[in-house]
Design a protein around this motif. Structure first.
Motif, PDB file in Angstrom:
ATOM      1  N   SER A   2     -61.843 -58.897 -50.628  1.00  0.00           N
ATOM      2  CA  SER A   2     -63.175 -58.114 -49.824  1.00  0.00           C
ATOM      3  C   SER A   2     -63.254 -58.436 -48.681  1.00  0.00           C
ATOM      4  CB  SER A   2     -64.290 -58.675 -51.052  1.00  0.00           C
ATOM      5  OG  SER A   2     -63.939 -58.361 -52.083  1.00  0.00           O
ATOM      6  N   GLY A   3     -62.520 -59.188 -47.906  1.00  0.00           N
ATOM      7  CA  GLY A   3     -62.607 -59.562 -46.493  1.00  0.00           C
ATOM      8  C   GLY A   3     -63.211 -60.788 -46.137  1.00  0.00           C
ATOM      9  N   VAL A   4     -63.659 -61.621 -47.146  1.00  0.00           N
ATOM     10  CA  VAL A   4     -64.394 -62.970 -46.828  1.00  0.00           C
ATOM     11  C   VAL A   4     -63.037 -63.705 -46.101  1.00  0.00           C
ATOM     12  CG1 VAL A   4     -64.886 -65.306 -47.951  1.00  0.00           C
ATOM     13  CG2 VAL A   4     -65.945 -62.833 -48.839  1.00  0.00           C
ATOM     14  N   ARG A   5     -63.653 -64.622 -45.016  1.00  0.00           N
ATOM     15  CA  ARG A   5     -62.528 -65.353 -44.426  1.00  0.00           C
ATOM     16  C   ARG A   5     -62.249 -66.509 -45.011  1.00  0.00           C
ATOM     17  NH1 ARG A   5     -61.338 -66.525 -38.977  1.00  0.00           N
ATOM     18  NH2 ARG A   5     -62.442 -64.625 -38.043  1.00  0.00           N
ATOM     19  N   ALA A   6     -63.205 -67.223 -45.868  1.00  0.00           N
ATOM     20  CA  ALA A   6     -62.743 -68.419 -46.665  1.00  0.00           C
ATOM     21  C   ALA A   6     -64.025 -68.695 -47.611  1.00  0.00           C
ATOM     22  CB  ALA A   6     -62.663 -69.774 -45.916  1.00  0.00           C
ATOM     23  N   GLU A   7     -63.643 -69.305 -48.545  1.00  0.00           N
ATOM     24  CA  GLU A   7     -64.619 -69.665 -49.736  1.00  0.00           C
ATOM     25  C   GLU A   7     -64.628 -71.132 -50.115  1.00  0.00           C
ATOM     26  OE1 GLU A   7     -64.073 -67.829 -53.582  1.00  0.00           O
ATOM     27  OE2 GLU A   7     -65.573 -68.780 -54.518  1.00  0.00           O
ATOM     28  N   LEU A   8     -65.770 -71.634 -50.187  1.00  0.00           N
ATOM     29  CA  LEU A   8     -65.912 -73.177 -50.670  1.00  0.00           C
ATOM     30  C   LEU A   8     -66.655 -73.268 -51.867  1.00  0.00           C
ATOM     31  CD1 LEU A   8     -65.761 -76.277 -49.922  1.00  0.00           C
ATOM     32  CD2 LEU A   8     -68.073 -75.918 -48.767  1.00  0.00           C
ATOM     33  N   CYS A   9     -66.071 -73.976 -52.897  1.00  0.00           N
ATOM     34  CA  CYS A   9     -66.911 -73.787 -54.326  1.00  0.00           C
ATOM     35  C   CYS A   9     -66.881 -75.122 -54.977  1.00  0.00           C
ATOM     36  CB  CYS A   9     -66.188 -72.726 -55.224  1.00  0.00           C
ATOM     37  SG  CYS A   9     -66.883 -72.705 -56.960  1.00  0.00           S
ATOM     38  N   TRP A  10     -68.238 -75.405 -55.372  1.00  0.00           N
ATOM     39  CA  TRP A  10     -68.485 -76.689 -56.191  1.00  0.00           C
ATOM     40  C   TRP A  10     -69.235 -76.072 -57.606  1.00  0.00           C
ATOM     41  CZ3 TRP A  10     -71.240 -80.520 -52.758  1.00  0.00           C
ATOM     42  CH2 TRP A  10     -70.105 -81.331 -51.983  1.00  0.00           C
ATOM     43  N   SER A  11     -68.574 -76.347 -58.591  1.00  0.00           N
ATOM     44  CA  SER A  11     -68.897 -75.730 -59.918  1.00  0.00           C
ATOM     45  C   SER A  11     -70.693 -76.021 -59.931  1.00  0.00           C
ATOM     46  CB  SER A  11     -68.335 -76.122 -61.271  1.00  0.00           C
ATOM     47  OG  SER A  11     -68.919 -75.925 -62.319  1.00  0.00           O
ATOM     48  N   ASP A  12     -71.267 -75.122 -60.453  1.00  0.00           N
ATOM     49  CA  ASP A  12     -72.676 -75.539 -60.817  1.00  0.00           C
ATOM     50  C   ASP A  12     -72.852 -76.283 -62.209  1.00  0.00           C
ATOM     51  OD1 ASP A  12     -72.651 -73.292 -62.338  1.00  0.00           O
ATOM     52  OD2 ASP A  12     -73.801 -72.155 -61.084  1.00  0.00           O
ATOM     53  N   GLU A  13     -71.935 -76.224 -62.794  1.00  0.00           N
ATOM     54  CA  GLU A  13     -71.967 -77.004 -64.181  1.00  0.00           C
ATOM     55  C   GLU A  13     -71.830 -78.618 -63.977  1.00  0.00           C
ATOM     56  OE1 GLU A  13     -72.044 -75.948 -67.434  1.00  0.00           O
ATOM     57  OE2 GLU A  13     -71.874 -78.170 -67.993  1.00  0.00           O
ATOM     58  N   PRO A  14     -72.863 -79.174 -64.342  1.00  0.00           N
ATOM     59  CA  PRO A  14     -72.941 -80.689 -64.045  1.00  0.00           C
ATOM     60  C   PRO A  14     -71.723 -81.510 -63.961  1.00  0.00           C
ATOM     61  CG  PRO A  14     -75.061 -80.132 -65.022  1.00  0.00           C
ATOM     62  CD  PRO A  14     -74.092 -78.806 -65.114  1.00  0.00           C
ATOM     63  N   GLU A  15     -71.226 -81.316 -65.388  1.00  0.00           N
ATOM     64  CA  GLU A  15     -69.995 -82.185 -65.783  1.00  0.00           C
ATOM     65  C   GLU A  15     -68.645 -81.694 -64.900  1.00  0.00           C
ATOM     66  OE1 GLU A  15     -70.943 -84.893 -67.298  1.00  0.00           O
ATOM     67  OE2 GLU A  15     -72.746 -84.008 -67.478  1.00  0.00           O
ATOM     68  N   TYR A  16     -68.521 -80.547 -64.480  1.00  0.00           N
ATOM     69  CA  TYR A  16     -67.501 -80.117 -63.901  1.00  0.00           C
ATOM     70  C   TYR A  16     -67.278 -80.285 -62.388  1.00  0.00           C
ATOM     71  CZ  TYR A  16     -63.413 -77.081 -64.060  1.00  0.00           C
ATOM     72  OH  TYR A  16     -62.075 -76.404 -64.263  1.00  0.00           O
ATOM     73  N   VAL A  17     -66.383 -81.452 -61.987  1.00  0.00           N
ATOM     74  CA  VAL A  17     -66.599 -81.797 -60.757  1.00  0.00           C
ATOM     75  C   VAL A  17     -65.158 -81.154 -59.701  1.00  0.00           C
ATOM     76  CG1 VAL A  17     -67.497 -83.956 -61.220  1.00  0.00           C
ATOM     77  CG2 VAL A  17     -65.007 -83.920 -61.323  1.00  0.00           C
ATOM     78  N   ALA A  18     -64.314 -80.443 -60.581  1.00  0.00           N
ATOM     79  CA  ALA A  18     -63.391 -79.760 -59.659  1.00  0.00           C
ATOM     80  C   ALA A  18     -64.015 -78.512 -58.799  1.00  0.00           C
ATOM     81  CB  ALA A  18     -62.368 -79.094 -60.584  1.00  0.00           C
ATOM     82  N   GLY A  19     -63.259 -78.153 -57.827  1.00  0.00           N
ATOM     83  CA  GLY A  19     -63.795 -77.351 -56.920  1.00  0.00           C
ATOM     84  C   GLY A  19     -62.756 -76.783 -56.151  1.00  0.00           C
ATOM     85  N   TYR A  20     -62.835 -75.978 -55.263  1.00  0.00           N
ATOM     86  CA  TYR A  20     -61.842 -75.465 -54.493  1.00  0.00           C
ATOM     87  C   TYR A  20     -62.294 -74.742 -53.100  1.00  0.00           C
ATOM     88  CZ  TYR A  20     -63.299 -70.864 -56.303  1.00  0.00           C
ATOM     89  OH  TYR A  20     -64.086 -69.603 -56.294  1.00  0.00           O
ATOM     90  N   VAL A  21     -61.295 -74.632 -52.202  1.00  0.00           N
ATOM     91  CA  VAL A  21     -61.437 -73.866 -50.862  1.00  0.00           C
ATOM     92  C   VAL A  21     -60.284 -72.761 -51.405  1.00  0.00           C
ATOM     93  CG1 VAL A  21     -60.669 -73.600 -48.429  1.00  0.00           C
ATOM     94  CG2 VAL A  21     -61.736 -75.781 -49.357  1.00  0.00           C
ATOM     95  N   ALA A  22     -60.712 -71.513 -50.917  1.00  0.00           N
ATOM     96  CA  ALA A  22     -59.711 -70.360 -50.897  1.00  0.00           C
ATOM     97  C   ALA A  22     -59.688 -69.758 -49.644  1.00  0.00           C
ATOM     98  CB  ALA A  22     -60.200 -69.214 -51.944  1.00  0.00           C
ATOM     99  N   ALA A  23     -58.578 -69.277 -49.003  1.00  0.00           N
ATOM    100  CA  ALA A  23     -58.660 -68.604 -47.548  1.00  0.00           C
ATOM    101  C   ALA A  23     -57.092 -68.022 -47.602  1.00  0.00           C
ATOM    102  CB  ALA A  23     -58.623 -69.864 -46.499  1.00  0.00           C
ATOM    103  N   PRO A  24     -56.950 -67.169 -46.750  1.00  0.00           N
ATOM    104  CA  PRO A  24     -55.513 -66.418 -46.660  1.00  0.00           C
ATOM    105  C   PRO A  24     -54.544 -67.567 -46.464  1.00  0.00           C
ATOM    106  CG  PRO A  24     -57.206 -65.070 -45.688  1.00  0.00           C
ATOM    107  CD  PRO A  24     -57.936 -66.388 -45.813  1.00  0.00           C
ATOM    108  N   ILE A  25     -54.549 -68.269 -45.666  1.00  0.00           N
ATOM    109  CA  ILE A  25     -53.686 -69.332 -45.241  1.00  0.00           C
ATOM    110  C   ILE A  25     -53.396 -70.197 -46.265  1.00  0.00           C
ATOM    111  CG2 ILE A  25     -53.747 -69.566 -42.713  1.00  0.00           C
ATOM    112  CD1 ILE A  25     -55.636 -71.894 -43.334  1.00  0.00           C
ATOM    113  N   CYS A  26     -54.302 -70.663 -47.318  1.00  0.00           N
ATOM    114  CA  CYS A  26     -53.895 -71.580 -48.019  1.00  0.00           C
ATOM    115  C   CYS A  26     -53.914 -71.207 -49.618  1.00  0.00           C
ATOM    116  CB  CYS A  26     -55.227 -73.109 -47.799  1.00  0.00           C
ATOM    117  SG  CYS A  26     -56.791 -72.625 -48.369  1.00  0.00           S
ATOM    118  N   GLY A  27     -54.368 -70.065 -49.845  1.00  0.00           N
ATOM    119  CA  GLY A  27     -54.439 -69.516 -51.250  1.00  0.00           C
ATOM    120  C   GLY A  27     -55.688 -70.039 -51.925  1.00  0.00           C
TER     121      GLY A  27
END
Ligand code: PML
Length: 257
Positions: free
Chosen positions: A191-216
């Motif tokens: 959609s044209g977002v430069r980068a995304e930063l995500c932490w789950s809002d599910e309290p027990e789920y501690v994985a998260g991610y960065v997404a960007a064209p250079i790092c997938g």
């Protein structure tokens, strides 16, 4: 696809204490983008999902909408990398580096992590969608409501959900959240977002991610510090944010394996 082929967006969201728009607490949401012949099954599966979260919803909204085939885009799923950092603090250092490489400034990075830790704005709100944030200043660009912006109208293409799930399972990733989040991030970058930063809002789920064209899609199995609110930040160039928001919320996308 023959001339009679019809495509439907089927979307579910569930809340407790009233409808979302009346201030109800979001419990779950999911969607599918499927041929007409699969729409009924998809709707039933989404309702089953709303009822299987361990918290009975007071309110479930199911929306079904026909999609113009001519508008459908097909996009390959982002490549996925896992970084096994020693814990949230080390994961954050890696994430900051990736965000900087994607053109996000240090002040914007600090503000984004602070919002994911404590909530957004002076009300410390947990957003139902993502905050659209200026990558230079860290300022929020979408209206300052608890709604935020949601990526919708996307799904894995027929056959691709199972194929991607199998590839993730080879890496030990069998949780539905990883499969779903990979699809979200794929639509978000398309959609044209430069980068995304995500932490789950599910309290027990501690994985998260960065997404960007250079790092997938770069995930960190231990990313969210304990007690953090969680959520999503989409870094979007200021002069494009309305166009990007419209694509995030309206443009139909099928994701290929
Ligand atoms: C993963 O790769 O394991 C998914 C991380 C983010 C999940 C976001 C969510 O579904 O709450």
């Amino acid at each position: 696809m023959d001339g009679n082929f019809l495509l439907y967006s089927v979307r579910m969201r569930a809340a407790r204490g009233g409808a979302h728009e009346d201030g109800g607490e979001h419990i779950s949401g999911a969607e599918r983008l499927v041929p007409e012949a699969e729409a009924e099954t998809a709707a039933a599966a989404l309702i089953a999902r709303a009822l299987s979260r361990g918290v009975s919803p007071d309110f479930v909204r199911l929306t079904m909408e026909r999609i113009e085939l001519a508008e459908l885009a097909r996009v390959p799923a982002l490549p996925l990398t896992t970084i096994h950092a020693g814990g949230p603090a080390e994961a954050r250092l890696h994430a900051e580096r990736l965000l900087r490489e994607a053109g996000v400034s240090d002040p914007a990075i600090i503000l984004a992590f602070e919002s994911l830790q404590n909530g957004f704005g002076s009300e410390r709100a947990a957003l139902r969608g993502a905050a659209l944030v200026d990558p230079l200043t860290g300022e929020r660009l979408d209206p300052l409501t608890a709604r935020g912006v949601r990526a919708t109208h996307f799904d894995y293409a027929p056959g691709a959900r199972d194929a991607v799930a199998a590839r993730l399972a080879e890496q030990g990733l069998t949780h539905f959240r990883a499969l779903d989040a990979l699809a979200v991030a794929t639509k978000v970058l398309w959609s044209g977002v430069r980068a995304e930063l995500c932490w789950s809002d599910e309290p027990e789920y501690v994985a998260g991610y960065v997404a960007a064209p250079i790092c997938g899609y770069t995930r960190f199995p231990q990313f969210k510090p304990s007690g953090a609110r969680g959520g999503r930040v989409f870094f979007v160039d200021r002069n494009q944010w309305e166009t990007v928001r419209d694509r995030l919320e309206r443009a139909p996308v099928w994701i290929d394996a």
